[in-house]
Design an enzyme around this catalytic site. Sequence first.
Site, PDB file in Angstrom:
ATOM      1  N   ASP A 159      79.867  84.224  38.879  1.00  0.00           N
ATOM      2  CA  ASP A 159      80.421  82.958  38.392  1.00  0.00           C
ATOM      3  C   ASP A 159      80.975  83.195  36.983  1.00  0.00           C
ATOM      4  O   ASP A 159      80.218  83.262  36.026  1.00  0.00           O
ATOM      5  CB  ASP A 159      79.275  81.915  38.389  1.00  0.00           C
ATOM      6  CG  ASP A 159      79.738  80.524  38.006  1.00  0.00           C
ATOM      7  OD1 ASP A 159      80.946  80.311  37.857  1.00  0.00           O
ATOM      8  OD2 ASP A 159      78.862  79.646  37.869  1.00  0.00           O
TER       9      ASP A 159
ATOM     10  N   HIS B 194      73.099  77.473  34.424  1.00  0.00           N
ATOM     11  CA  HIS B 194      72.359  77.171  35.665  1.00  0.00           C
ATOM     12  C   HIS B 194      71.906  78.495  36.237  1.00  0.00           C
ATOM     13  O   HIS B 194      72.501  79.548  35.946  1.00  0.00           O
ATOM     14  CB  HIS B 194      73.241  76.400  36.659  1.00  0.00           C
ATOM     15  CG  HIS B 194      74.554  77.063  36.959  1.00  0.00           C
ATOM     16  ND1 HIS B 194      74.689  78.097  37.859  1.00  0.00           N
ATOM     17  CD2 HIS B 194      75.803  76.860  36.461  1.00  0.00           C
ATOM     18  CE1 HIS B 194      75.952  78.483  37.898  1.00  0.00           C
ATOM     19  NE2 HIS B 194      76.651  77.757  37.058  1.00  0.00           N
TER      20      HIS B 194
ATOM     21  N   TYR C 207      86.622  70.193  26.105  1.00  0.00           N
ATOM     22  CA  TYR C 207      87.687  69.588  26.917  1.00  0.00           C
ATOM     23  C   TYR C 207      88.209  68.388  26.128  1.00  0.00           C
ATOM     24  O   TYR C 207      87.465  67.427  25.916  1.00  0.00           O
ATOM     25  CB  TYR C 207      87.136  69.149  28.278  1.00  0.00           C
ATOM     26  CG  TYR C 207      86.283  70.254  28.901  1.00  0.00           C
ATOM     27  CD1 TYR C 207      86.866  71.263  29.656  1.00  0.00           C
ATOM     28  CD2 TYR C 207      84.904  70.313  28.652  1.00  0.00           C
ATOM     29  CE1 TYR C 207      86.093  72.297  30.165  1.00  0.00           C
ATOM     30  CE2 TYR C 207      84.129  71.342  29.163  1.00  0.00           C
ATOM     31  CZ  TYR C 207      84.725  72.336  29.909  1.00  0.00           C
ATOM     32  OH  TYR C 207      83.955  73.359  30.408  1.00  0.00           O
TER      33      TYR C 207
ATOM     34  N   HIS D  75      78.901  68.919  29.961  1.00  0.00           N
ATOM     35  CA  HIS D  75      78.062  69.573  30.978  1.00  0.00           C
ATOM     36  C   HIS D  75      77.031  70.455  30.300  1.00  0.00           C
ATOM     37  O   HIS D  75      77.057  70.642  29.082  1.00  0.00           O
ATOM     38  CB  HIS D  75      78.916  70.361  31.988  1.00  0.00           C
ATOM     39  CG  HIS D  75      79.767  71.445  31.402  1.00  0.00           C
ATOM     40  ND1 HIS D  75      79.255  72.646  30.973  1.00  0.00           N
ATOM     41  CD2 HIS D  75      81.102  71.500  31.149  1.00  0.00           C
ATOM     42  CE1 HIS D  75      80.244  73.406  30.519  1.00  0.00           C
ATOM     43  NE2 HIS D  75      81.377  72.728  30.594  1.00  0.00           N
TER      44      HIS D  75
ATOM     45  N   HIS E  88      86.104  69.782  37.838  1.00  0.00           N
ATOM     46  CA  HIS E  88      86.042  70.355  39.187  1.00  0.00           C
ATOM     47  C   HIS E  88      87.423  70.507  39.820  1.00  0.00           C
ATOM     48  O   HIS E  88      87.569  70.430  41.039  1.00  0.00           O
ATOM     49  CB  HIS E  88      85.121  69.517  40.087  1.00  0.00           C
ATOM     50  CG  HIS E  88      83.680  69.620  39.696  1.00  0.00           C
ATOM     51  ND1 HIS E  88      82.710  68.768  40.152  1.00  0.00           N
ATOM     52  CD2 HIS E  88      83.052  70.491  38.877  1.00  0.00           C
ATOM     53  CE1 HIS E  88      81.544  69.102  39.619  1.00  0.00           C
ATOM     54  NE2 HIS E  88      81.726  70.149  38.841  1.00  0.00           N
TER      55      HIS E  88
ATOM     56  N   ARG F  19      86.711  76.885  28.624  1.00  0.00           N
ATOM     57  CA  ARG F  19      85.337  77.240  28.970  1.00  0.00           C
ATOM     58  C   ARG F  19      85.254  78.765  28.998  1.00  0.00           C
ATOM     59  O   ARG F  19      86.224  79.435  29.389  1.00  0.00           O
ATOM     60  CB  ARG F  19      84.921  76.656  30.336  1.00  0.00           C
ATOM     61  CG  ARG F  19      83.485  77.006  30.716  1.00  0.00           C
ATOM     62  CD  ARG F  19      82.904  76.137  31.841  1.00  0.00           C
ATOM     63  NE  ARG F  19      83.608  76.212  33.111  1.00  0.00           N
ATOM     64  CZ  ARG F  19      84.432  75.307  33.586  1.00  0.00           C
ATOM     65  NH1 ARG F  19      84.668  74.192  32.903  1.00  0.00           N
ATOM     66  NH2 ARG F  19      85.053  75.466  34.745  1.00  0.00           N
TER      67      ARG F  19
ATOM     68  N   HIS G 274      74.861  77.683  42.274  1.00  0.00           N
ATOM     69  CA  HIS G 274      73.870  76.894  41.537  1.00  0.00           C
ATOM     70  C   HIS G 274      72.563  77.195  42.246  1.00  0.00           C
ATOM     71  O   HIS G 274      72.179  76.515  43.192  1.00  0.00           O
ATOM     72  CB  HIS G 274      74.211  75.400  41.572  1.00  0.00           C
ATOM     73  CG  HIS G 274      75.476  75.091  40.840  1.00  0.00           C
ATOM     74  ND1 HIS G 274      76.175  73.930  40.987  1.00  0.00           N
ATOM     75  CD2 HIS G 274      76.191  75.825  39.936  1.00  0.00           C
ATOM     76  CE1 HIS G 274      77.251  73.949  40.209  1.00  0.00           C
ATOM     77  NE2 HIS G 274      77.287  75.100  39.576  1.00  0.00           N
TER      78      HIS G 274
ATOM     79  N   GLU H 283      82.516  81.570  30.436  1.00  0.00           N
ATOM     80  CA  GLU H 283      81.291  81.643  31.246  1.00  0.00           C
ATOM     81  C   GLU H 283      80.970  83.090  31.608  1.00  0.00           C
ATOM     82  O   GLU H 283      81.798  83.796  32.178  1.00  0.00           O
ATOM     83  CB  GLU H 283      81.468  80.832  32.539  1.00  0.00           C
ATOM     84  CG  GLU H 283      80.279  80.936  33.468  1.00  0.00           C
ATOM     85  CD  GLU H 283      80.375  80.011  34.670  1.00  0.00           C
ATOM     86  OE1 GLU H 283      81.511  79.670  35.094  1.00  0.00           O
ATOM     87  OE2 GLU H 283      79.319  79.643  35.207  1.00  0.00           O
TER      88      GLU H 283
ATOM     89  N   ASP I  39      89.577  73.548  67.994  1.00  0.00           N
ATOM     90  CA  ASP I  39      88.650  74.588  68.465  1.00  0.00           C
ATOM     91  C   ASP I  39      88.409  75.653  67.389  1.00  0.00           C
ATOM     92  O   ASP I  39      88.154  76.812  67.690  1.00  0.00           O
ATOM     93  CB  ASP I  39      89.175  75.230  69.752  1.00  0.00           C
ATOM     94  CG  ASP I  39      90.557  75.828  69.553  1.00  0.00           C
ATOM     95  OD1 ASP I  39      91.131  75.651  68.452  1.00  0.00           O
ATOM     96  OD2 ASP I  39      91.055  76.482  70.476  1.00  0.00           O
TER      97      ASP I  39
ATOM     98  N   GLU J  94      77.718  79.107  29.735  1.00  0.00           N
ATOM     99  CA  GLU J  94      79.079  78.614  29.939  1.00  0.00           C
ATOM    100  C   GLU J  94      79.440  77.387  29.112  1.00  0.00           C
ATOM    101  O   GLU J  94      79.673  76.310  29.646  1.00  0.00           O
ATOM    102  CB  GLU J  94      79.309  78.319  31.424  1.00  0.00           C
ATOM    103  CG  GLU J  94      78.263  77.464  32.110  1.00  0.00           C
ATOM    104  CD  GLU J  94      78.644  77.164  33.557  1.00  0.00           C
ATOM    105  OE1 GLU J  94      79.753  76.665  33.791  1.00  0.00           O
ATOM    106  OE2 GLU J  94      77.821  77.431  34.451  1.00  0.00           O
TER     107      GLU J  94
ATOM    108  N   ASP K  81      87.940  79.566  36.649  1.00  0.00           N
ATOM    109  CA  ASP K  81      86.497  79.656  36.919  1.00  0.00           C
ATOM    110  C   ASP K  81      86.398  80.133  38.362  1.00  0.00           C
ATOM    111  O   ASP K  81      86.665  79.375  39.295  1.00  0.00           O
ATOM    112  CB  ASP K  81      85.859  78.276  36.736  1.00  0.00           C
ATOM    113  CG  ASP K  81      84.344  78.293  36.964  1.00  0.00           C
ATOM    114  OD1 ASP K  81      83.823  79.284  37.506  1.00  0.00           O
ATOM    115  OD2 ASP K  81      83.690  77.291  36.612  1.00  0.00           O
TER     116      ASP K  81
HETATM  117  N1  GLY Z   1      81.655  77.517  39.050  1.00  0.00           N
HETATM  118  C1  GLY Z   1      80.631  76.567  39.053  1.00  0.00           C
HETATM  119  C2  GLY Z   1      79.940  76.494  37.783  1.00  0.00           C
HETATM  120  O1  GLY Z   1      80.363  77.109  36.822  1.00  0.00           O
HETATM  121  O2  GLY Z   1      78.923  75.889  37.662  1.00  0.00           O
HETATM  122 MN    MN Z   2      78.606  78.209  36.396  1.00  0.00          MN
HETATM  123 MN    MN Z   3      81.774  78.693  36.949  1.00  0.00          MN
END
Ligand code: GLY
Ligand code: MN
Ligand code: MN
Length: 469
Positions: free
Chosen positions: A279, A366, A420, A362, A251, A437, A373, A439, A44, A416, A268
């Site tokens: 972000d 974005h 890696y 990547h 991820h 990374r 995103h 960002e 519930d 970002e 992140d």
């Molecule tokens: N935290 C998601 C990205 O950096 O795209």
């Molecule tokens: Mn991002």
């Molecule tokens: Mn991010």
Amino acid sequence: MPGQHYDMPMTSVYAQRRARLAAQLGDGGVAIIPTAPELHRNRDTEYLYRHDSYFYYLTGFSEPNACLVLTSDGKSVLFCQPKDLEREVWTGYRLGPEAAKTKLGMAQAFSSDEINSRLPRLLENRERVWFPFATHKGLAEQVEGWLGQVRARSRFGVLCPTQQGDACALLDEMRLLKDEHEQDIMRRAAQISAQAHVRAMQRSARMIRNGEEVREYHLDAELLHEFRQHGSQYVAYGSIVAAGANACVLHYQADKAPVRAGELVLIDAGCELDGYASDITRTFPADGKFSGAQRALYELVLASQEAAIAVTRAGKRFNDPHEATVAVLAQGMLDLGLLERTKYGTAEDVIESRAYFQFYMHRTGHWLGMDVHDCGSYVEPSELGVVSERKDPISGETIANRPSRILRPGMVTTIEPGIYVRPAPGVPEQFHNIGIRIEDDAIVTETGCELITRGVPVKPDEIEALMRD
Ligand code: GLY
Ligand code: MN
Ligand code: MN
């Protein structure tokens, strides 16, 4: 459950957005924009409720079970939860239709219980019905049902809309350019998130100094503390707190792995404040001191980010920062021996063959806004007809290329870059299992960009200094 945060003094912001949308619906157009459904978690218990971004963009209203209907002549009708004092004892205050009219500036408001009987009447004698095609599972069928009710009255001379349009196409373009109200919230969200990263870095160094066993979840707890401490309602996405080799899992989510002296930690994480995401990624030494190899890779990623920042401004294209990043990374991968010159050639060759993809897989940014995103086309709408073809060097696929979006003031993008390094033959051992990374979030301006996330340092010396204190 986070409290309602519809913003009464700013009602006009939402009314203005509705007026701008109404003007694009065409003569005889009507738009239906529901909020998000509540989601069952187990037995519930429901998932923490989060409104739909399009709906919130137009209303500033964050209660569930609500739907906005907007006509091309600018009339707003809201369906929302009826007042029910007994239910409100359990689930909290409801604005109710009566108050919604004045507080949210609606021409009419009704109980959501009445939507199936009233909504078809709002579609009568209209030409086109707009609704979001992509975001509400089952909505197309629901609209079909309402249109069926309109058709059933055709013998009374009622006309039924013959056209349907995707409301996202209109709203995505509106949301892509953030107005002052939005930019202000995003700056505040970014500042809270930056402080949260500072807090996590300091906790890591402090615990290690004290000889305590640090786990990823300890650092996640610091992030959450700072987010909530400053009124953020949610995390903007599941926080990544990745110690050591976990940073190479793009991820990865904050888990229970040990955070060890001598290793890097990649975080992140960003909060959502009043409907807007932030972000941020920072990578730092768990104990506050970069090793030589870590610093070399870190400096490279930072240089690639600086190159991207330098070309983030109005008039440049969305892809320019990515290309600037890749150029720096490709050269650096050769200089540091991640890629052997004898095998991979020059930086141009590395870019051409996409050999850098082994370590950087990547994109560099974005759109950021209500959604992490965020919506908005990455292709320049004024150049849709300009199509070229290229062959992907890795998959061999032929890909249709359209010119990427020209940046304009008020667009918000992340920047970002990362590296890696998974262990592989020929990859120098000193770099194995390092994931980095960096960002930041940038508001595009006429002459450059405003980095709104620099409340947390990025320079290695500054990170070390912060973690010493
Ligand atoms: N935290 C998601 C990205 O950096 O795209
Ligand atoms: Mn991002
Ligand atoms: Mn991010």
